[in-house]
Design an enzyme around this catalytic site. Structure first.
Site, PDB file in Angstrom:
ATOM      1  N   HIS A  47       0.825  -1.214   0.000  1.00  0.00           N
ATOM      2  CA  HIS A  47       0.000   0.000   0.000  1.00  0.00           C
ATOM      3  C   HIS A  47       0.860   1.267   0.000  1.00  0.00           C
ATOM      4  O   HIS A  47       2.051   1.247   0.351  1.00  0.00           O
ATOM      5  CB  HIS A  47      -0.934   0.009   1.207  1.00  0.00           C
ATOM      6  CG  HIS A  47      -0.196   0.038   2.524  1.00  0.00           C
ATOM      7  ND1 HIS A  47       0.338   1.194   3.064  1.00  0.00           N
ATOM      8  CD2 HIS A  47       0.099  -0.951   3.401  1.00  0.00           C
ATOM      9  CE1 HIS A  47       0.925   0.917   4.207  1.00  0.00           C
ATOM     10  NE2 HIS A  47       0.806  -0.380   4.444  1.00  0.00           N
ATOM     11  N   GLU A  52      -2.322  -7.230   7.182  1.00  0.00           N
ATOM     12  CA  GLU A  52      -1.016  -7.150   7.831  1.00  0.00           C
ATOM     13  C   GLU A  52      -0.979  -8.039   9.068  1.00  0.00           C
ATOM     14  O   GLU A  52      -2.022  -8.481   9.587  1.00  0.00           O
ATOM     15  CB  GLU A  52      -0.728  -5.686   8.202  1.00  0.00           C
ATOM     16  CG  GLU A  52       0.626  -5.428   8.862  1.00  0.00           C
ATOM     17  CD  GLU A  52       1.818  -5.831   8.004  1.00  0.00           C
ATOM     18  OE1 GLU A  52       1.995  -7.061   7.796  1.00  0.00           O
ATOM     19  OE2 GLU A  52       2.573  -4.942   7.569  1.00  0.00           O
TER      20      GLU A  52
END
Length: 215
Positions: free
Chosen positions: A9, A82
């Site tokens: 990201h 994550e």
């Protein structure tokens, strides 16, 4: 042969503030949105057919920018999240106590069975990331997917393909909006069929990008 692109990201407000994100969330900065657009410009000629993203806000925002340029719909995949950083999520790195910093380093430095209280271990992260990657094998023939995920998660996935133990220290630098590529080949020479073609490319970015250890 299946080609799968992997993108971390874009830069977030907490990346800049050196605040631990994990499975908490922070919006992209203006730089992060620019980085995502530069990924899209870099990748748009590759014929991406699917954009599969972690369901976290920062990855979905990154994926949406790429999707607008590439003309793809977005599929959310929670397994691409994550690492769960437990009780340290949302904390500024510089505010950690000595014990808390040891918990964090137990993951970064590869301590066997390292785990932050209420968090996730690296083996758990590695296996769910690898399962998410393998699910791409069920896509229609001719597909070329792009996965949008996170720094520690993508490092764990690439280490899994390379045969590096989940408790080993990190060996790859994956900066914000870096691009990696892995290929699946039906070859007797490959243990799990996957091979790393490239990792952490940032030639498309016009500004310096942070890596997970900086963040």
């Amino acid at each position: 042969m299946l080609q799968v692109y992997l993108v971390r990201h874009g830069e977030t407000e907490w990346n800049v503030a050196r605040r631990i994100q994990g499975q908490s969330d922070s919006p992209l900065t203006a730089t992060g949105r620019l980085q995502a657009y530069q990924v899209a410009e870099k990748i748009k000629s590759e014929g991406i057919t699917h954009i599969i993203t972690s369901d976290m806000g920062r990855t979905r925002e990154t994926a949406q920018i790429i999707a607008r340029v590439c003309g793809c719909e977005i599929i959310t995949e929670p397994r691409l999240r994550e690492l769960n950083m437990g009780v340290l999520e949302q904390r500024e790195i510089d505010s950690l106590t000595e014990q808390e910093e040891q918990w964090r380093k137990s993951l970064i430095n590869g301590t066997h069975d390292g785990r932050i209280p209420e968090g996730e271990s690296m083996p758990e992260l590695q296996e769910r990331m690898f399962a998410a990657l393998n699910s791409c094998l069920a896509l229609p023939s001719g597909s070329k997917p792009l996965l949008v995920s996170h720094g520690i998660a993508l490092s764990a996935l690439l280490n899994r393909i390379l045969g590096v133990p989940p408790h080993a220290g990190r060996r790859l630098r994956l900066r914000n909006c870096s691009i990696s590529r892995v290929d699946y080949q039906n070859s007797p020479w490959l243990v799990n069929g996957w091979i790393v073609e490239s990792a952490g490319e940032i030639s498309h970015l016009t500004q310096p990008a942070l890596d997970e250890q900086q963040a």
